[in-house]
Enzyme design. Structure first.
Site, PDB file in Angstrom:
ATOM      1  N   ASP A   1       0.872  -1.183   0.000  1.00 45.15           N
ATOM      2  CA  ASP A   1       0.000   0.000   0.000  1.00 45.15           C
ATOM      3  C   ASP A   1       0.901   1.224   0.000  1.00 45.15           C
ATOM      4  OD1 ASP A   1      -1.750   2.096   0.582  1.00 45.15           O
ATOM      5  OD2 ASP A   1      -1.944   1.526   2.699  1.00 45.15           O
ATOM      6  N   CYS A   2       1.043   1.834  -1.165  1.00 50.89           N
ATOM      7  CA  CYS A   2       1.965   2.950  -1.285  1.00 50.89           C
ATOM      8  C   CYS A   2       1.203   4.273  -1.262  1.00 50.89           C
ATOM      9  CB  CYS A   2       2.749   2.777  -2.583  1.00 50.89           C
ATOM     10  SG  CYS A   2       3.793   4.167  -2.932  1.00 50.89           S
TER      11      CYS A   2
ATOM     12  N   THR B   1       3.037   9.550   1.579  1.00 46.54           N
ATOM     13  CA  THR B   1       4.020   9.703   2.658  1.00 46.54           C
ATOM     14  C   THR B   1       4.712   8.377   2.960  1.00 46.54           C
ATOM     15  OG1 THR B   1       2.588  11.407   3.586  1.00 46.54           O
ATOM     16  CG2 THR B   1       4.377  10.612   4.989  1.00 46.54           C
TER      17      THR B   1
ATOM     18  N   ASP C   1      -6.118   3.727  -3.509  1.00 44.10           N
ATOM     19  CA  ASP C   1      -6.340   3.488  -2.074  1.00 44.10           C
ATOM     20  C   ASP C   1      -7.820   3.625  -1.723  1.00 44.10           C
ATOM     21  OD1 ASP C   1      -6.037   6.212  -2.694  1.00 44.10           O
ATOM     22  OD2 ASP C   1      -5.224   6.731  -0.727  1.00 44.10           O
TER      23      ASP C   1
ATOM     24  N   THR D   1      -2.081  11.175   4.002  1.00 45.54           N
ATOM     25  CA  THR D   1      -1.507  12.445   3.559  1.00 45.54           C
ATOM     26  C   THR D   1      -2.640  13.436   3.294  1.00 45.54           C
ATOM     27  OG1 THR D   1       0.244  11.171   2.505  1.00 45.54           O
ATOM     28  CG2 THR D   1       0.043  13.500   1.883  1.00 45.54           C
TER      29      THR D   1
HETATM   30  N1  LIG Z   1      -0.950   9.947  17.805  1.00 45.13           N
HETATM   31  C1  LIG Z   1      -0.320  10.258  16.679  1.00 45.13           C
HETATM   32  N2  LIG Z   1       0.250  11.462  16.552  1.00 45.13           N
HETATM   33  C2  LIG Z   1       0.883  11.798  15.412  1.00 45.13           C
HETATM   34  N3  LIG Z   1       0.987  11.005  14.353  1.00 45.13           N
HETATM   35  C3  LIG Z   1       0.447   9.790  14.447  1.00 45.13           C
HETATM   36  C4  LIG Z   1      -0.234   9.352  15.575  1.00 45.13           C
HETATM   37  N4  LIG Z   1      -0.679   8.096  15.334  1.00 45.13           N
HETATM   38  C5  LIG Z   1      -0.286   7.786  14.093  1.00 45.13           C
HETATM   39  N5  LIG Z   1       0.386   8.812  13.544  1.00 45.13           N
HETATM   40  C6  LIG Z   1       0.956   8.924  12.214  1.00 45.13           C
HETATM   41  O1  LIG Z   1       0.049   8.421  11.299  1.00 45.13           O
HETATM   42  C7  LIG Z   1       0.778   8.038  10.166  1.00 45.13           C
HETATM   43  C8  LIG Z   1       0.235   6.781   9.608  1.00 45.13           C
HETATM   44  O2  LIG Z   1      -0.880   7.124   8.892  1.00 45.13           O
HETATM   45  P1  LIG Z   1      -1.217   6.483   7.519  1.00 45.13           P
HETATM   46  O3  LIG Z   1      -0.350   5.334   7.232  1.00 45.13           O
HETATM   47  O4  LIG Z   1      -2.668   6.288   7.528  1.00 45.13           O
HETATM   48  O5  LIG Z   1      -0.934   7.671   6.553  1.00 45.13           O
HETATM   49  P2  LIG Z   1       0.435   8.251   5.994  1.00 45.13           P
HETATM   50  O6  LIG Z   1       1.431   7.168   5.903  1.00 45.13           O
HETATM   51  O7  LIG Z   1       0.806   9.463   6.788  1.00 45.13           O
HETATM   52  O8  LIG Z   1      -0.106   8.758   4.601  1.00 45.13           O
HETATM   53  P3  LIG Z   1      -0.190   7.980   3.223  1.00 45.13           P
HETATM   54  O9  LIG Z   1      -0.889   6.684   3.475  1.00 45.13           O
HETATM   55  O10 LIG Z   1      -0.967   8.929   2.397  1.00 45.13           O
HETATM   56  O11 LIG Z   1       1.227   7.818   2.840  1.00 45.13           O
HETATM   57  C9  LIG Z   1       2.216   7.828  10.552  1.00 45.13           C
HETATM   58  O12 LIG Z   1       3.017   8.721   9.825  1.00 45.13           O
HETATM   59  C10 LIG Z   1       2.221   8.123  12.036  1.00 45.13           C
HETATM   60  O13 LIG Z   1       3.347   8.891  12.358  1.00 45.13           O
HETATM   61  C1  LIG Z   2      -6.439  11.600  -2.524  1.00 40.57           C
HETATM   62  C2  LIG Z   2      -5.251  10.673  -2.380  1.00 40.57           C
HETATM   63  C3  LIG Z   2      -3.962  11.469  -2.450  1.00 40.57           C
HETATM   64  C4  LIG Z   2      -5.353  10.008  -1.003  1.00 40.57           C
HETATM   65  O1  LIG Z   2      -4.329   9.109  -0.790  1.00 40.57           O
HETATM   66  C5  LIG Z   2      -5.280   9.570  -3.466  1.00 40.57           C
HETATM   67  O2  LIG Z   2      -6.414   8.794  -3.325  1.00 40.57           O
HETATM   68  C6  LIG Z   2      -5.245  10.143  -4.866  1.00 40.57           C
HETATM   69  O3  LIG Z   2      -4.204  10.532  -5.336  1.00 40.57           O
HETATM   70  N1  LIG Z   2      -6.433  10.175  -5.547  1.00 40.57           N
HETATM   71  C7  LIG Z   2      -6.604  10.635  -6.893  1.00 40.57           C
HETATM   72  C8  LIG Z   2      -7.820  11.478  -7.059  1.00 40.57           C
HETATM   73  C9  LIG Z   2      -9.116  10.860  -6.593  1.00 40.57           C
HETATM   74  O4  LIG Z   2      -9.141   9.897  -5.828  1.00 40.57           O
HETATM   75  O5  LIG Z   2     -10.192  11.337  -7.014  1.00 40.57           O
HETATM   76  K   LIG Z   3      -3.160   5.368   3.505  1.00 40.90           K
END
Ligand SMILES: Nc1ncnc2c1ncn2[C@@H]1O[C@H](COP(=O)(O)OP(=O)(O)OP(=O)(O)O)[C@@H](O)[C@H]1O
Ligand SMILES: CC(C)(CO)[C@@H](O)C(=O)NCCC(=O)O
Ligand SMILES: [K+]
Length: 261
Positions: A10-11, A14, A113, A136
């Protein structure tokens, strides 16, 4: 041990999460910062040392990828191809089927996602659902009665909002999101935390209210993503918090494609 296992990736923008499954049985999961410059060889060194450290014996024979960053898919494909001798399914790309097609504007691409969350949410909770994912970006996916993704909402992510505040205002520090003890902050950090935490609660409740108003049936709300449990402490809105929702969806989509192949 030693039989075929699934690598689900799952990319996000972030972080990238790798997890290993033996059928529907969860084996292990690891997280790495998303970086499109990372090569297949680098992924392998990282993966194999974690496998060794955790004494996981995994014979990976299949893979599925959801990537919101198009550029990383190339190296992830090479990883699967070269080291696991398999062609990965890539959600949203030809060759990867979904149980129900999304119903959105012609020519639009839905984030993979969000498609994956839709499949997982429908499997666990049925239709007429809103899935909130705190990544993100904070996304709201609306799942129809038959499990179709029918649209949603994209809001700036919590950490992104905090970062923007810090970047734009000289006197505002970089802080972590937290649930403040009181709404009225008596120092800068507490004021910022209140703004982001309660501001976000307002955003979530406002968006869910507006979405529900547009639909004719009641809708449950499921939350996922790293910050879901923190925000669940500030609202009664979530029917359930499920941290593993996206991974569960990847396993389901992989299974679905095997069954319908
Ligand atoms: N209590 C908290 N306070 C701050 N950050 C937190 C806490 N709990 C989890 N996180 C953060 O949440 C993030 C994990 O969230 P998630 O994997 O859903 O999204 P992401 O990795 O930030 O974004 P994406 O999936 O878009 O790359 C981690 O970066 C972690 O540091
Ligand atoms: C909105 C994010 C960045 C959330 O991860 C991703 O789902 C994405 O790049 N979506 C493309 C646009 C859309 O989902 O309508
Ligand atoms: K995610």
């Amino acid at each position: 041990m030693g039989c075929g296992m699934l690598l689900a990736i799952d990319c996000g923008n972030t972080n990238t999460v790798f997890s290993i499954w033996n059928g529907a049985k969860f084996i292990a999961t690891w997280r790495i910062a998303t970086d499109h410059k990372r090569t297949a060889d680098e992924y392998l060194v990282w993966l194999s040392s974690l496998l060794m450290l955790t004494k996981t014996e995994a014979q990976i024979t299949e893979a599925i990828i959801s990537s919101t960053v198009p550029r990383v898919v190339f190296n992830l494909r090479v990883l699967c191809d070269r080291y696991f001798n398999c062609r990965p399914l890539v959600v949203g790309k030809p060759g990867c089927n979904l149980p129900v097609a999304p119903r959105v504007d012609q020519g639009t691409t839905v984030g993979p996602d969000r498609l994956v969350n839709t499949v997982a949410g429908f499997d666990r909770h049925g239709g007429n659902l809103i899935v909130v994912d705190f990544g993100t970006a904070t996304t709201f996916d609306v799942v129809d009665h038959d499990g179709a993704y029918v649209g949603g909402v994209i809001a700036p992510g919590v950490n992104l909002s905090l970062e923007a505040l810090h970047m734009a205002a000289a006197a505002l520090p970089h802080i972590d999101v937290a649930k403040p003890a009181k709404a009225i902050g008596t120092n800068t950090v507490a004021c910022m935390q209140s703004g982001v935490y309660w501001g976000y609660i307002g955003l979530i409740e406002g968006i869910v209210r507006a979405v529900r108003r547009e639909r004719e049936t009641p809708m449950n709300v499921i939350a996922t993503g790293g910050l879901a449990s923190l925000f669940a402490q500030g609202t009664e809105l979530f029917h359930k918090v499920e941290d593993d929702l996206t991974m569960h969806g990847l396993v389901l989509i992989n299974q679905y494609n095997k069954e319908t192949a």
